[in-house]
Motif scaffolding. Structure first.
Motif, short mmCIF file in Angstrom:
data_model
loop_
_atom_site.label_atom_id
_atom_site.label_comp_id
_atom_site.label_asym_id
_atom_site.label_seq_id
_atom_site.Cartn_x
_atom_site.Cartn_y
_atom_site.Cartn_z
N VAL A 17 0.89 -1.19 0.01
CA VAL A 17 0.12 -0.11 0.10
C VAL A 17 0.95 1.25 0.04
O VAL A 17 0.65 2.25 -0.67
CB VAL A 17 -0.97 -0.01 1.24
CG1 VAL A 17 -1.80 1.27 1.63
CG2 VAL A 17 -1.87 -1.06 1.17
N CYS A 18 2.09 1.18 0.81
CA CYS A 18 2.61 2.61 0.78
C CYS A 18 3.64 2.76 -0.54
O CYS A 18 3.52 4.00 -0.91
CB CYS A 18 3.73 2.40 1.99
SG CYS A 18 3.29 2.44 3.57
N LEU A 19 4.12 1.58 -0.77
CA LEU A 19 4.44 1.62 -2.46
C LEU A 19 3.76 2.15 -3.46
O LEU A 19 4.29 3.10 -4.22
CB LEU A 19 5.30 0.28 -2.65
CG LEU A 19 6.58 -0.03 -2.16
CD1 LEU A 19 7.01 -1.55 -2.46
CD2 LEU A 19 7.54 1.13 -2.64
N LEU A 20 2.43 1.74 -3.47
CA LEU A 20 1.43 2.09 -4.58
C LEU A 20 1.11 3.58 -4.28
O LEU A 20 1.02 4.48 -5.22
CB LEU A 20 0.21 0.99 -4.21
CG LEU A 20 0.12 0.09 -5.09
CD1 LEU A 20 -1.03 -0.88 -4.68
CD2 LEU A 20 0.18 -0.03 -6.50
N PHE A 86 -4.33 -0.61 9.12
CA PHE A 86 -3.53 0.42 8.52
C PHE A 86 -3.57 -0.03 6.89
O PHE A 86 -3.93 1.01 6.10
CB PHE A 86 -2.08 0.49 8.74
CG PHE A 86 -1.23 1.42 8.05
CD1 PHE A 86 -1.49 2.58 8.28
CD2 PHE A 86 -0.42 1.04 6.85
CE1 PHE A 86 -0.53 3.53 7.73
CE2 PHE A 86 0.22 1.99 6.39
CZ PHE A 86 0.10 3.37 6.47
N ALA A 87 -3.21 -1.27 6.37
CA ALA A 87 -3.01 -1.30 4.88
C ALA A 87 -4.59 -1.24 4.36
O ALA A 87 -4.72 -0.60 3.34
CB ALA A 87 -2.61 -2.75 4.54
N MET A 88 -5.54 -1.90 4.95
CA MET A 88 -6.91 -1.88 4.49
C MET A 88 -7.47 -0.39 4.17
O MET A 88 -8.10 -0.06 3.42
CB MET A 88 -7.85 -2.71 5.26
CG MET A 88 -9.08 -2.72 4.82
SD MET A 88 -10.41 -4.02 5.73
CE MET A 88 -10.31 -2.89 7.18
N VAL A 89 -7.48 0.45 5.33
CA VAL A 89 -7.98 1.61 5.36
C VAL A 89 -7.30 2.55 4.42
O VAL A 89 -7.66 3.46 3.58
CB VAL A 89 -8.00 2.20 6.82
CG1 VAL A 89 -8.38 3.76 6.95
CG2 VAL A 89 -9.06 1.50 7.66
N THR A 90 -5.86 2.37 4.55
CA THR A 90 -5.13 3.31 3.63
C THR A 90 -5.45 3.04 2.13
O THR A 90 -5.49 3.72 1.24
CB THR A 90 -3.57 3.22 3.88
OG1 THR A 90 -3.37 3.38 5.30
CG2 THR A 90 -2.71 4.12 3.09
N VAL A 92 -8.09 1.79 0.97
CA VAL A 92 -9.72 2.52 0.69
C VAL A 92 -9.50 3.95 0.29
O VAL A 92 -10.15 4.22 -0.64
CB VAL A 92 -10.68 1.88 1.60
CG1 VAL A 92 -11.97 2.76 1.50
CG2 VAL A 92 -10.81 0.51 1.65
N LEU A 93 -8.78 4.54 1.24
CA LEU A 93 -8.68 5.99 1.03
C LEU A 93 -7.88 6.56 -0.10
O LEU A 93 -8.25 7.34 -0.81
CB LEU A 93 -8.18 6.69 2.42
CG LEU A 93 -9.04 6.63 3.70
CD1 LEU A 93 -8.40 7.20 4.80
CD2 LEU A 93 -10.42 7.31 3.64
N MET A 94 -6.75 5.83 -0.33
CA MET A 94 -6.08 5.86 -1.36
C MET A 94 -6.79 5.87 -2.78
O MET A 94 -6.69 6.60 -3.70
CB MET A 94 -4.80 5.10 -1.47
CG MET A 94 -3.84 5.29 -2.85
SD MET A 94 -2.30 4.05 -2.58
CE MET A 94 -3.16 2.64 -2.41
N LEU A 95 -7.70 4.90 -2.77
CA LEU A 95 -8.14 4.35 -4.19
C LEU A 95 -9.58 5.65 -4.26
O LEU A 95 -9.78 5.93 -5.28
CB LEU A 95 -8.85 2.87 -4.18
CG LEU A 95 -7.54 1.90 -4.33
CD1 LEU A 95 -8.29 0.64 -4.06
CD2 LEU A 95 -7.04 2.03 -5.67
#
Length: 110
Positions: A17-20, A86-90, A92-95
């Motif tokens: 998620v961070c790399l994306l 963290f990965a899931m919420v991030t 979703v917000l990123m997308l």
């Protein structure tokens, strides 16, 4: 090998998620105070709910300790749960941010 069943995917999810966000989508999410405030709010709700579900005195959700680091904090919550959260919420917000309509670029007059 211990920890691979739950810990490794949790760590990989955070890294992915961070790399994306940093290399592909570039929404600026990590630079926004609103993002970090939302993560505090999510964690504030995650702790009592996850703590209730995973408490060792009467667990509703069971974990194979051979598949985790064994670190539980606070209230018996496996730390891997926070990584996945963290990965899931991030993600979703990123997308969500990525799907927002962008203002049209101003035309340059020559």
């Amino acid at each position: 090998m211990t920890g691979l069943g739950y810990t490794l995917p949790a760590v990989l999810a955070v890294l992915a998620v961070c790399l994306l966000e940093i290399a592909v989508f570039r929404t600026g999410l990590f630079r926004r105070p609103a993002y970090w405030i939302s993560m505090v709010i999510v964690t504030g709700f995650q702790i009592p709910v996850d703590g209730w579900l995973t408490k060792l005195s009467a667990p509703i959700v069971l974990y194979d300790n051979r598949q985790t680091t064994g670190i539980r904090f606070p209230w018996d919550i496996p730390i891997e749960d926070f990584l996945f959260g963290f990965a899931m919420v991030t993600a979703v917000l990123m997308l969500w941010e990525r799907r927002k309509p962008r203002p049209a670029a101003k035309e340059v007059k020559q």
